[in-house]
Design a protein around this motif. Structure first.
Motif, PDB file in Angstrom:
ATOM      1  N   GLY A   1      48.702  37.043  26.261  1.00 10.99           N
ATOM      2  CA  GLY A   1      48.919  36.287  25.034  1.00 10.99           C
ATOM      3  C   GLY A   1      50.170  36.722  24.292  1.00 10.99           C
ATOM      4  O   GLY A   1      50.693  35.980  23.459  1.00 10.99           O
ATOM      5  N   GLU A   2      50.673  37.902  24.617  1.00 11.21           N
ATOM      6  CA  GLU A   2      51.853  38.425  23.935  1.00 11.21           C
ATOM      7  C   GLU A   2      53.051  37.492  24.023  1.00 11.21           C
ATOM      8  O   GLU A   2      53.873  37.425  23.127  1.00 11.21           O
ATOM      9  N   THR A   3      53.135  36.772  25.096  1.00 10.47           N
ATOM     10  CA  THR A   3      54.263  35.854  25.267  1.00 10.47           C
ATOM     11  C   THR A   3      53.961  34.471  24.695  1.00 10.47           C
ATOM     12  O   THR A   3      54.762  33.553  24.843  1.00 10.47           O
ATOM     13  N   GLY A   4      52.793  34.303  24.082  1.00  5.44           N
ATOM     14  CA  GLY A   4      52.459  33.014  23.496  1.00  5.44           C
ATOM     15  C   GLY A   4      51.596  32.138  24.387  1.00  5.44           C
ATOM     16  O   GLY A   4      51.326  30.981  24.072  1.00  5.44           O
ATOM     17  N   PHE A   5      51.175  32.705  25.476  1.00  6.93           N
ATOM     18  CA  PHE A   5      50.342  31.954  26.415  1.00  6.93           C
ATOM     19  C   PHE A   5      48.900  31.938  25.916  1.00  6.93           C
ATOM     20  O   PHE A   5      48.373  32.980  25.527  1.00  6.93           O
ATOM     21  N   SER A   6      48.252  30.772  25.888  1.00  3.38           N
ATOM     22  CA  SER A   6      46.829  30.773  25.514  1.00  3.38           C
ATOM     23  C   SER A   6      45.952  30.489  26.719  1.00  3.38           C
ATOM     24  O   SER A   6      45.999  29.416  27.307  1.00  3.38           O
ATOM     25  N   PRO A   7      45.151  31.475  27.079  1.00  2.36           N
ATOM     26  CA  PRO A   7      44.309  31.440  28.269  1.00  2.36           C
ATOM     27  C   PRO A   7      43.127  30.497  28.096  1.00  2.36           C
ATOM     28  O   PRO A   7      42.538  30.432  27.022  1.00  2.36           O
ATOM     29  N   LYS A   8      42.799  29.805  29.176  1.00  2.00           N
ATOM     30  CA  LYS A   8      41.621  28.938  29.158  1.00  2.00           C
ATOM     31  C   LYS A   8      40.604  29.360  30.215  1.00  2.00           C
ATOM     32  O   LYS A   8      39.416  29.296  30.006  1.00  2.00           O
ATOM     33  N   ARG A   9      41.111  29.733  31.359  1.00  2.00           N
ATOM     34  CA  ARG A   9      40.203  30.082  32.449  1.00  2.00           C
ATOM     35  C   ARG A   9      40.711  31.321  33.169  1.00  2.00           C
ATOM     36  O   ARG A   9      41.881  31.398  33.518  1.00  2.00           O
ATOM     37  N   HIS A  10      39.801  32.277  33.367  1.00  2.00           N
ATOM     38  CA  HIS A  10      40.181  33.522  34.022  1.00  2.00           C
ATOM     39  C   HIS A  10      39.693  33.532  35.465  1.00  2.00           C
ATOM     40  O   HIS A  10      38.527  33.239  35.721  1.00  2.00           O
ATOM     41  N   VAL A  11      40.566  33.898  36.343  1.00  2.23           N
ATOM     42  CA  VAL A  11      40.180  34.104  37.737  1.00  2.23           C
ATOM     43  C   VAL A  11      40.432  35.569  38.064  1.00  2.23           C
ATOM     44  O   VAL A  11      41.583  35.992  38.140  1.00  2.23           O
ATOM     45  N   VAL A  12      39.361  36.331  38.181  1.00  5.99           N
ATOM     46  CA  VAL A  12      39.514  37.747  38.500  1.00  5.99           C
ATOM     47  C   VAL A  12      38.667  38.072  39.714  1.00  5.99           C
ATOM     48  O   VAL A  12      37.435  38.052  39.650  1.00  5.99           O
ATOM     49  N   GLU A  13      39.322  38.336  40.815  1.00 10.72           N
ATOM     50  CA  GLU A  13      38.619  38.611  42.060  1.00 10.72           C
ATOM     51  C   GLU A  13      39.224  39.850  42.705  1.00 10.72           C
ATOM     52  O   GLU A  13      40.433  39.940  42.843  1.00 10.72           O
ATOM     53  N   VAL A  14      38.376  40.781  43.064  1.00 17.87           N
ATOM     54  CA  VAL A  14      38.876  42.020  43.637  1.00 17.87           C
ATOM     55  C   VAL A  14      38.311  42.189  45.040  1.00 17.87           C
ATOM     56  O   VAL A  14      37.101  42.127  45.238  1.00 17.87           O
ATOM     57  N   HIS A  15      39.211  42.361  45.987  1.00 13.27           N
ATOM     58  CA  HIS A  15      38.796  42.581  47.370  1.00 13.27           C
ATOM     59  C   HIS A  15      38.792  44.078  47.652  1.00 13.27           C
ATOM     60  O   HIS A  15      39.683  44.788  47.199  1.00 13.27           O
ATOM     61  N   GLY A  16      37.800  44.527  48.401  1.00 11.43           N
ATOM     62  CA  GLY A  16      37.737  45.946  48.729  1.00 11.43           C
ATOM     63  C   GLY A  16      36.529  46.240  49.590  1.00 11.43           C
ATOM     64  O   GLY A  16      36.156  45.424  50.417  1.00 11.43           O
ATOM     65  N   THR A  17      35.942  47.398  49.372  1.00  8.37           N
ATOM     66  CA  THR A  17      34.790  47.799  50.169  1.00  8.37           C
ATOM     67  C   THR A  17      33.625  48.115  49.243  1.00  8.37           C
ATOM     68  O   THR A  17      33.791  48.872  48.290  1.00  8.37           O
ATOM     69  N   CYS A  18      32.483  47.545  49.542  1.00  6.21           N
ATOM     70  CA  CYS A  18      31.342  47.739  48.649  1.00  6.21           C
ATOM     71  C   CYS A  18      30.703  49.104  48.886  1.00  6.21           C
ATOM     72  O   CYS A  18      30.990  49.778  49.876  1.00  6.21           O
ATOM     73  N   ALA A  19      29.840  49.505  47.977  1.00  4.84           N
ATOM     74  CA  ALA A  19      29.221  50.823  48.028  1.00  4.84           C
ATOM     75  C   ALA A  19      28.544  51.065  49.372  1.00  4.84           C
ATOM     76  O   ALA A  19      28.772  52.106  50.013  1.00  4.84           O
ATOM     77  N   SER A  20      27.757  50.114  49.826  1.00  2.13           N
ATOM     78  CA  SER A  20      26.968  50.384  51.032  1.00  2.13           C
ATOM     79  C   SER A  20      27.861  50.451  52.271  1.00  2.13           C
ATOM     80  O   SER A  20      27.625  51.257  53.166  1.00  2.13           O
ATOM     81  N   CYS A  21      28.900  49.641  52.312  1.00  2.00           N
ATOM     82  CA  CYS A  21      29.822  49.737  53.451  1.00  2.00           C
ATOM     83  C   CYS A  21      30.606  51.043  53.389  1.00  2.00           C
ATOM     84  O   CYS A  21      30.921  51.638  54.415  1.00  2.00           O
ATOM     85  N   ASN A  22      30.934  51.486  52.192  1.00  2.00           N
ATOM     86  CA  ASN A  22      31.609  52.767  52.033  1.00  2.00           C
ATOM     87  C   ASN A  22      30.776  53.909  52.618  1.00  2.00           C
ATOM     88  O   ASN A  22      31.286  54.733  53.382  1.00  2.00           O
ATOM     89  N   SER A  23      29.507  53.927  52.272  1.00  2.00           N
ATOM     90  CA  SER A  23      28.671  55.053  52.726  1.00  2.00           C
ATOM     91  C   SER A  23      28.410  54.938  54.231  1.00  2.00           C
ATOM     92  O   SER A  23      28.358  55.945  54.930  1.00  2.00           O
ATOM     93  N   ARG A  24      28.278  53.720  54.707  1.00  2.00           N
ATOM     94  CA  ARG A  24      28.120  53.530  56.137  1.00  2.00           C
ATOM     95  C   ARG A  24      29.326  54.085  56.896  1.00  2.00           C
ATOM     96  O   ARG A  24      29.190  54.777  57.905  1.00  2.00           O
ATOM     97  N   LYS A  25      30.518  53.825  56.354  1.00  4.31           N
ATOM     98  CA  LYS A  25      31.724  54.293  57.026  1.00  4.31           C
ATOM     99  C   LYS A  25      31.888  55.807  56.902  1.00  4.31           C
ATOM    100  O   LYS A  25      32.453  56.450  57.775  1.00  4.31           O
ATOM    101  N   ALA A  26      31.393  56.354  55.797  1.00  3.40           N
ATOM    102  CA  ALA A  26      31.507  57.808  55.588  1.00  3.40           C
ATOM    103  C   ALA A  26      30.696  58.564  56.634  1.00  3.40           C
ATOM    104  O   ALA A  26      31.103  59.619  57.114  1.00  3.40           O
ATOM    105  N   GLN A  27      29.570  57.995  57.003  1.00  2.00           N
ATOM    106  CA  GLN A  27      28.717  58.629  58.014  1.00  2.00           C
ATOM    107  C   GLN A  27      29.385  58.668  59.374  1.00  2.00           C
ATOM    108  O   GLN A  27      29.254  59.642  60.104  1.00  2.00           O
ATOM    109  N   ALA A  28      30.067  57.621  59.731  1.00  2.00           N
ATOM    110  CA  ALA A  28      30.619  57.468  61.086  1.00  2.00           C
ATOM    111  C   ALA A  28      31.734  58.469  61.384  1.00  2.00           C
ATOM    112  O   ALA A  28      32.042  59.328  60.594  1.00  2.00           O
TER     113      ALA A  28
END
Lengths: 133, 133
Positions: free
Chosen positions: A106-133
């Motif tokens: 908003g600092e530049t004068g932009f007024s937001p209407k819709r937010h798209v926030v998506e984060v790709h990565g590794t979930c907790a259970s896949c993390n622990s599964r990989k830690a074991q291997a």
DNA sequence: AGAAGTAATGTTATATAGTAACTAAATCTG
DNA sequence: CAGATTTAGTTACTATATAACATTACTTCT
């Protein structure tokens, strides 16, 4: 009274809820075709749009796919964490963070209407599964 | 030495830089076809992927489109503000905010690898234009 | 109730986006 | 330079999404 359109919505929502991973529109289409025979993409997309408007379903923009809303704190925009390993999606709600985000851009004068926030990565259970291997 | 592939990348990057709004892959394709004749989508997509890896181009996930990077603070993940009125896209860099984001979703044990943050709304100049009317 | 208008749904066709699998050319290695 | 490897071109296809029109159901007025 239940219109035909509302029936599609209900059926699709049920289907999405059975999956913890996002489902593609054409997967929905194929599934419903097995049950109901001939069916056009339009029908699916219309139902999915309505479900989105009603806050029941998220479109995962970075996957072109759809997922049933988990937290129903009334249409709060959500943050989606998408596991690259197992495909599962977690939904988080963080109003403060989205507020900060709105302020930053908003600092530049932009007024937001819709937010798209998506984060790709590794979930907790896949993390622990990989830690074991 | 300049390979053929690098030439496509350079040409596409030039094209993207001429537009302040995101450009679709098939628009790129159509434009380059006018100049070079026969040309396959694969060529465009390969060049676009390379440009993304080199941090020269962003893919706008919520539009299935591409835009040249503005801030080149070396592959910092960017926040994109997309104007619904004029289609222009602003890029912001806010490491702190993305850090907070990582922390919020990290609470459940999720480890983030790639952030997609895109905000749709109205840009400053469209806001003031509308205020006048 | 029946006619006329409106809104919702169905249907057909097509536009848009992206990739797989293979061929050919260029480059690298011994 | 022969053979191996990487890079680019080609063909064909799959996936995603929407436009435009036809049909059906619903509303409202008389």
């Amino acid at each position: 009274m239940t219109t035909r359109g509302e029936m599609w919505q209900a059926e699709i929502l049920r289907l999405l809820r059975q999956n913890h991973a996002p489902v593609k529109a054409y997967q929905v289409l194929a599934t419903l075709r097995k049950i109901h025979g001939k069916l056009a993409p339009t029908t699916i997309y219309r139902a999915l749009s309505a479900l989105q408007e009603r806050g029941r379903v998220h479109r995962v923009e970075s996957l072109n796919a759809f997922i049933a809303c988990q937290s129903r704190r009334d249409k709060q925009p959500s943050i989606l964490s998408i596991c690259n390993e197992c495909g599962s999606v977690e939904e988080s709600v963080a109003p403060d963070l989205l507020n900060d985000l709105s302020n930053v851009i908003g600092e530049t004068g932009f007024s937001p209407k819709r937010h798209v926030v998506e984060v790709h990565g590794t979930c907790a259970s896949c993390n622990s599964r990989k830690a074991q291997a």
